[in-house]
Scaffold this active site. Structure first.
Site, PDB file in Angstrom:
ATOM      1  N   SER A 143       0.747  -1.176  -0.217  1.00 34.31           N
ATOM      2  CA  SER A 143      -0.179  -0.011  -0.004  1.00 34.31           C
ATOM      3  C   SER A 143       0.922   1.143   0.122  1.00 34.31           C
ATOM      4  O   SER A 143       1.941   1.317   0.868  1.00 34.31           O
ATOM      5  CB  SER A 143      -1.002   0.136   1.236  1.00 34.31           C
ATOM      6  OG  SER A 143      -1.684   1.304   1.377  1.00 34.31           O
ATOM      7  N   TYR A 157      -1.840  -0.441   9.843  1.00 32.75           N
ATOM      8  CA  TYR A 157      -2.046  -1.186   8.735  1.00 32.75           C
ATOM      9  C   TYR A 157      -0.694  -0.530   7.773  1.00 32.75           C
ATOM     10  O   TYR A 157      -0.128  -1.370   7.115  1.00 32.75           O
ATOM     11  CB  TYR A 157      -3.306  -0.496   8.006  1.00 32.75           C
ATOM     12  CG  TYR A 157      -3.299  -0.682   6.649  1.00 32.75           C
ATOM     13  CD1 TYR A 157      -3.865  -2.149   6.322  1.00 32.75           C
ATOM     14  CD2 TYR A 157      -3.289   0.086   5.632  1.00 32.75           C
ATOM     15  CE1 TYR A 157      -3.976  -2.343   4.787  1.00 32.75           C
ATOM     16  CE2 TYR A 157      -3.143  -0.271   4.313  1.00 32.75           C
ATOM     17  CZ  TYR A 157      -3.628  -1.687   3.776  1.00 32.75           C
ATOM     18  OH  TYR A 157      -4.049  -1.924   2.472  1.00 32.75           O
TER      19      TYR A 157
END
Length: 244
Positions: A143, A157
């Site tokens: 990501s 995350y």
């Protein structure tokens, strides 16, 4: 190299789009899912409509025994695996680091980091020439948050995906002489179900390109990286984030 690909978390979002893009690029596809059997079946059907073979396999990729069963089932159904898209992942509700507890952190790091390492290890044991395999490609879906940090929302995350970036670099160097290339993709703000309601409406226009991305746009990059068109790439990641 075998033209069979395993996509973890392949029932929806980027994983589903990648499965279809890879089928369009000539791959037979193993579609992994954890709970969404109906969605996985639709992805299989879409791959088959493109003239490719496809199977859906239920497995939770945080569990080592289920990972082994997943690989063995795909190989039994489609043949030796030549590429693995390490895509399955989780996110928790947005919040500040001071609010995180150990249970949340365990879930996020198991779901994003530990699972990625376990799946990559299983792939190496089957594809590496050091283990009698014929080589292949591992693509880790990370990501852009791994670089940006996601302050005030998902720092856990982001950190778990930074570990995936390190896996891409380290494993890429480790198995480069064993016939395996390891690459990463860092999506930005992509229109998938991973976002909390309203998040894309709030920040979706912040990338320099002025819009959120589509899962299919990430999938096309994944298909390129899985192909021989990226044959001189390993140990690196590609941002698909609209300039963000």
């Amino acid at each position: 190299m075998s033209r069979v690909v395993l996509v973890t978390g392949g029932s929806r979002g980027i994983g589903a789009a990648a499965a279809v893009a890879l089928a369009a690029d000539g791959w037979d596809v193993g579609v992994n899912y954890r709970t969404q059997a109906d969605e996985a079946a639709r992805v299989v059907k879409a791959c088959e409509e493109l003239g490719r073979r496809a199977v859906a396999v239920q497995a939770d990729v945080v569990e080592p025994d289920q990972i082994e069963r997943l690989f063995d089932t795909v190989i039994a159904g489609l043949g030796p695996i030549g590429a693995v898209i390490n895509n399955a992942g989780v996110v928790s509700p947005s919040g500040r680091v001071a609010e995180y507890d150990a249970e949340r952190l365990d879930r996020v790091f198991r779901g994003n980091s530990i699972s990625a390492f376990l799946v990559a290890g299983a792939a190496v044991r089957r594809m590496s020439t050091a283990y009698g395999g014929n080589g292949g490609v591992i693509i880790n879906v990370s990501s852009r948050a791994a670089v940006l940090g996601s302050a005030g929302e998902y720092v856990d995350y982001a950190a778990s995906k930074a570990a995936v970036d390190a896996l891409t670099i380290g494993l890429g160097n480790e198995v480069a002489k064993e016939g395996i290339r390891v690459l990463g993709v860092r999506p930005g703000l992509i229109e998938t179900e991973i976002h909390e309601p309203g998040r894309l409406d709030r920040i979706g226009t912040t990338p320099p390109l002025g819009r959120p991305g589509k899962a299919t746009e990430v999938a096309e990059v994944i298909a390129f990286l899985a192909s021989d068109r990226s044959s001189y790439m390993t140990g690196s990641s590609v941002d698909v984030a609209g300039g963000r």
